[in-house]
Motif scaffolding. Structure first.
Motif, PDB file in Angstrom:
ATOM      1  N   VAL A  55     120.424   8.013 -24.236  1.00  0.00           N
ATOM      2  CA  VAL A  55     120.871   8.978 -25.251  1.00  0.00           C
ATOM      3  C   VAL A  55     119.667   9.681 -25.870  1.00  0.00           C
ATOM      4  CG1 VAL A  55     121.935   9.195 -27.530  1.00  0.00           C
ATOM      5  CG2 VAL A  55     123.056   7.836 -25.765  1.00  0.00           C
ATOM      6  N   PHE A  56     118.644   8.901 -26.240  1.00  0.00           N
ATOM      7  CA  PHE A  56     117.440   9.489 -26.837  1.00  0.00           C
ATOM      8  C   PHE A  56     116.799  10.494 -25.891  1.00  0.00           C
ATOM      9  CE2 PHE A  56     112.841   9.616 -27.135  1.00  0.00           C
ATOM     10  CZ  PHE A  56     112.630   9.901 -28.474  1.00  0.00           C
ATOM     11  N   SER A  57     116.626  10.107 -24.639  1.00  0.00           N
ATOM     12  CA  SER A  57     115.919  10.956 -23.682  1.00  0.00           C
ATOM     13  C   SER A  57     116.709  12.219 -23.357  1.00  0.00           C
ATOM     14  CB  SER A  57     115.626  10.162 -22.409  1.00  0.00           C
ATOM     15  OG  SER A  57     114.843   9.028 -22.718  1.00  0.00           O
ATOM     16  N   LYS A  58     118.010  12.084 -23.209  1.00  0.00           N
ATOM     17  CA  LYS A  58     118.836  13.271 -22.950  1.00  0.00           C
ATOM     18  C   LYS A  58     118.752  14.265 -24.109  1.00  0.00           C
ATOM     19  CE  LYS A  58     122.916  12.964 -21.247  1.00  0.00           C
ATOM     20  NZ  LYS A  58     124.333  12.557 -21.115  1.00  0.00           N
ATOM     21  N   LYS A  59     118.740  13.742 -25.325  1.00  0.00           N
ATOM     22  CA  LYS A  59     118.635  14.617 -26.495  1.00  0.00           C
ATOM     23  C   LYS A  59     117.277  15.300 -26.536  1.00  0.00           C
ATOM     24  CE  LYS A  59     120.061  16.269 -30.468  1.00  0.00           C
ATOM     25  NZ  LYS A  59     121.169  17.265 -30.536  1.00  0.00           N
ATOM     26  N   LEU A  60     116.218  14.561 -26.207  1.00  0.00           N
ATOM     27  CA  LEU A  60     114.886  15.152 -26.186  1.00  0.00           C
ATOM     28  C   LEU A  60     114.804  16.270 -25.156  1.00  0.00           C
ATOM     29  CD1 LEU A  60     111.945  15.035 -27.229  1.00  0.00           C
ATOM     30  CD2 LEU A  60     111.467  13.424 -25.367  1.00  0.00           C
ATOM     31  N   LEU A  88     108.702  23.059 -14.465  1.00  0.00           N
ATOM     32  CA  LEU A  88     109.540  22.621 -15.586  1.00  0.00           C
ATOM     33  C   LEU A  88     111.015  22.722 -15.217  1.00  0.00           C
ATOM     34  CD1 LEU A  88     109.797  21.617 -18.464  1.00  0.00           C
ATOM     35  CD2 LEU A  88     109.608  23.987 -19.264  1.00  0.00           C
ATOM     36  N   LYS A  89     111.374  23.788 -14.543  1.00  0.00           N
ATOM     37  CA  LYS A  89     112.754  23.946 -14.100  1.00  0.00           C
ATOM     38  C   LYS A  89     113.153  22.796 -13.173  1.00  0.00           C
ATOM     39  CE  LYS A  89     115.883  27.308 -11.974  1.00  0.00           C
ATOM     40  NZ  LYS A  89     115.992  28.667 -11.363  1.00  0.00           N
ATOM     41  N   ALA A  90     112.257  22.435 -12.260  1.00  0.00           N
ATOM     42  CA  ALA A  90     112.542  21.334 -11.337  1.00  0.00           C
ATOM     43  C   ALA A  90     112.673  20.006 -12.088  1.00  0.00           C
ATOM     44  CB  ALA A  90     111.430  21.238 -10.293  1.00  0.00           C
ATOM     45  N   LEU A  91     111.861  19.826 -13.119  1.00  0.00           N
ATOM     46  CA  LEU A  91     111.933  18.603 -13.906  1.00  0.00           C
ATOM     47  C   LEU A  91     113.264  18.507 -14.646  1.00  0.00           C
ATOM     48  CD1 LEU A  91     110.718  16.012 -14.999  1.00  0.00           C
ATOM     49  CD2 LEU A  91     109.526  17.372 -16.749  1.00  0.00           C
ATOM     50  N   GLU A 144     109.159   7.499 -18.057  1.00  0.00           N
ATOM     51  CA  GLU A 144     108.503   8.373 -17.074  1.00  0.00           C
ATOM     52  C   GLU A 144     108.868   9.843 -17.286  1.00  0.00           C
ATOM     53  OE1 GLU A 144     109.226  10.093 -12.772  1.00  0.00           O
ATOM     54  OE2 GLU A 144     109.999   8.075 -13.073  1.00  0.00           O
ATOM     55  N   LEU A 145     110.158  10.129 -17.387  1.00  0.00           N
ATOM     56  CA  LEU A 145     110.595  11.517 -17.485  1.00  0.00           C
ATOM     57  C   LEU A 145     110.151  12.163 -18.787  1.00  0.00           C
ATOM     58  CD1 LEU A 145     114.188  11.247 -15.969  1.00  0.00           C
ATOM     59  CD2 LEU A 145     112.169  12.287 -14.913  1.00  0.00           C
TER      60      LEU A 145
END
Length: 270
Positions: A55-60, A88-91, A144-145
């Motif tokens: 949840v944290f990472s998706k929000k970031l 950045l788009k690929a990430l 990582e992400l």
């Protein structure tokens, strides 16, 4: 005996309560042992930690993309915004896919755990291992992400109220409800013990990958050599730590691939 008396049966719950004399009485013979209850809380906690990291990472990522969608860059021609920069788009695309897969995996383990607990059953080994894998892979993938995202958005990642200032939350997730390294050691130790009991063909029939059997073979050879040279079993195991973590990663990948058989590179490594 509790230091008070009551006229009614207090503190009632599904397994027992305190009677009118202040004495605790079990109301069922199927009450779980204290260590079983601790274990169940640990398993639910690992699911919760995995979900919290996601949840944290998706929000970031969502907040950062909102910024990069409107941030214009010089000399970009027909694609002037930061989001259009190819790496950045690929990430963003990669993160979206990996977050979705991990959510599916974690939620399925949560559903299985809920079913087990509502039936009053102890979770089976395959489920508890899968929960450990869910916790490890979710947290390590998020670390990582989010780190990679920070490298691609420049000074924005240093600004207040962007979310990046709270990424130490993921560090907390790494050691909450079982440190990722310790869980990896447990997974590797169990696999190594199974390797010692079965033949290679038997392991292949159980779905083991060649990476797992090869890692086990290297660990076995390293441990045997170290013990022959006078090392203790613990020292010998520690000396093989690289292959131990490779083994843990390989087991995690197999457990994940049982949910996503078409994807062989799902998430970060230990």
């Amino acid at each position: 005996v509790f230091p008070y008396k009551t006229d009614t049966f207090l503190y009632n719950h599904r397994y027992g309560g305190v009677d009118e004399r202040g004495v605790y009485r079990a109301t069922t013979q199927s009450a779980p042992k204290p260590m079983e209850m601790i274990g169940q809380r640990l398993f639910t906690g690992r699911v919760a930690v995995a979900q919290a990291a996601l949840v944290f990472s998706k929000k970031l990522f969502a907040n950062t993309k909102k910024y990069s969608d409107s941030k214009e860059c010089a000399m970009r021609g027909d694609t002037p915004f930061l989001t259009d920069v190819p790496q950045l788009k690929a990430l963003y695309d990669e993160a979206s896919t990996r977050f979705s897969e991990l959510e599916t995996f974690v939620n399925a383990r949560e559903a299985s755990l809920c079913l087990s607990l509502t039936r009053g059953e102890l979770p089976e080994y395959n489920l508890t291992r899968a929960i450990a894998v869910a916790k490890i892979k979710s947290v390590e993938t998020c670390v990582e992400l989010c780190h990679r995202l920070k490298q691609e958005v420049g000074s924005y990642a240093l600004m207040a109220n962007t979310g990046f200032e709270h990424t130490d939350f993921l560090q907390c997730c790494k050691f909450a409800e079982g440190d990722s390294r310790i869980l990896g050691q447990k997974i590797a130790r169990d696999a190594f013990a199974e390797f010692g009991k079965k033949r290679k063909n038997d392991l292949a029939a159980l779905g083991w990958s060649s990476l797992e059997t090869e890692a086990c073979a290297r660990v076995a050879a390293s441990v045997a050599q170290a013990v022959a040279n006078g090392a203790s079993k613990m020292q010998a195991w520690d000396g093989a730590w690289r292959d131990v973590y490779l083994l843990a990663d390989s087991v995690c990948d197999r457990v994940m691939s049982e949910t996503f058989p078409e994807n062989t590179n799902l998430s970060a490594k230990l």
